[in-house]
Design an enzyme around this catalytic site. Sequence first.
Site, PDB file in Angstrom:
ATOM      1  N   GLU A 247       0.828  -1.201   0.000  1.00 39.56           N
ATOM      2  CA  GLU A 247       0.000   0.000   0.000  1.00 39.56           C
ATOM      3  C   GLU A 247       0.867   1.258   0.000  1.00 39.56           C
ATOM      4  OE1 GLU A 247      -3.160   2.752   0.291  1.00 39.56           O
ATOM      5  OE2 GLU A 247      -2.994   0.712  -0.479  1.00 39.56           O
TER       6      GLU A 247
ATOM      7  N   HIS B  11     -12.489   3.936  -9.753  1.00 36.74           N
ATOM      8  CA  HIS B  11     -11.091   4.314  -9.521  1.00 36.74           C
ATOM      9  C   HIS B  11     -10.186   3.720 -10.599  1.00 36.74           C
ATOM     10  CE1 HIS B  11      -7.473   5.387  -7.391  1.00 36.74           C
ATOM     11  NE2 HIS B  11      -7.131   4.128  -7.189  1.00 36.74           N
TER      12      HIS B  11
ATOM     13  N   HIS C 264     -19.331 -10.509 -17.116  1.00 32.53           N
ATOM     14  CA  HIS C 264     -18.065  -9.974 -17.618  1.00 32.53           C
ATOM     15  C   HIS C 264     -17.543 -10.810 -18.779  1.00 32.53           C
ATOM     16  CE1 HIS C 264     -14.118  -8.259 -17.842  1.00 32.53           C
ATOM     17  NE2 HIS C 264     -13.539  -9.393 -17.494  1.00 32.53           N
TER      18      HIS C 264
ATOM     19  N   HIS D 288      -3.364  -9.285 -16.707  1.00 36.46           N
ATOM     20  CA  HIS D 288      -4.703  -8.928 -17.167  1.00 36.46           C
ATOM     21  C   HIS D 288      -4.890  -7.408 -17.139  1.00 36.46           C
ATOM     22  CE1 HIS D 288      -8.532 -10.493 -18.396  1.00 36.46           C
ATOM     23  NE2 HIS D 288      -9.199  -9.858 -17.448  1.00 36.46           N
TER      24      HIS D 288
END
Length: 306
Positions: free
Chosen positions: A57, A123, A216, A278
Site C-alpha cells: 500500500e 477508480h 463480464h 490482465h
Amino acid sequence: MNKALKALGVLTTFVMLIVLIGGALVTKTGSGQGCGRQWPLCHGRFFPELNPASIIEWSHRFASGISIILVLSLAFWSWRKITPIFRETTFLAIMSIIFLFLQALLGALAVVFGSNALIMALHFGISLISFASVLILTLLIFEADKSVRTLVKPLQIGKKMQFHMIGILIYSYIVVYTGAYVRHTESSLACPNVPLCSPLNNGLPTQFHEWVQMGHRAAALLLFVWIIVAAVHAITSYKDQKQIFWGWISCLIFITLQALSGIMIVYSELALGFALAHSFFIACLFGVLCYFLLLIARFRYESRQS
C-alpha cells in the site's frame, strides 16, 4: 525535439503504468488497509511497517506521489514546447492532470472513509484514462520531432472505421468496469470452468457472484469478436495507412493476450502474475484505442480545413 522532454515522457508513462498495475496489486493482495485508514501517513508514520500489506500500500502511494510530480512537469513542458505544432497538446495536458488528481482523490477517500465495489471500479476506470492521456501526450512529443510529420500525414478514415474506433473505445471502457466489478466483489473464482460457469445447472450462473463473473465474460467475448471484425476491415481496406493497420493488429494481439490471461486467472486460481498481466494488457489496449480517437479528431479537423 528536446531529448530530455522525450525521456520525461517515457518515464512518466512508465510510472503511470506502474501506478495502474500497483493499484491492481493492492486489490489482488487485499492490501487496501495496509496503512490503516490514514492518508498520507501509514499507521501514523511516514515509512510503513515491515509487513507485506503495509509495504504494498505504501509503495502504491509513493508511486502515485511521484506520478503527480512527473505528470505536472510533463504537462507544462509539453504545453510550452509542442502546442504550436499540435493543437491537441493543451487538451491532453489538462486531461492528464485532471484525471490524475481524480484518481488520487478517489484512492485517498477509499482509504479514509472506506468504499464499495462500484467506487473502486470507478477508480480503476479513471486510472486508465489518466494513463492513456499521458501515453498519447508522450506519442505527440515523439511525433513533433518528425520534421516532415511523417507519422501524422493526412488520413482517410471512412465512416465504418470511425464507427469501429469510437464504438469499441466506449464499449471497452464498459467492459473494463465489469472486470473491475468482478475483482472488487471477489467474483474472480465464482465460476471454476471456462467458458461455462460450472458443471451445475447446465453451466449457467445461479447466484450473484456467478452472474457478475459470467456477465463480464459475455461482455468480453463480444469485445473480442468486435475487435476481430474491425481488424479484418483494417487489414483489407487500410494497408496503406500504417497507424490504422498496425494499430488494429496491436489491438488484436492485446485482446487475445487479455483473454488468455483472464482464462489463466481462473485455471490458476487467481495467480498474481496472470492477474497483473490482465490489468497490463487492458491498459495497452485502451491506450491504442484512445490513439485512434486522436486520429479521428485530426482527420475531421483536416477535412473541415480542406
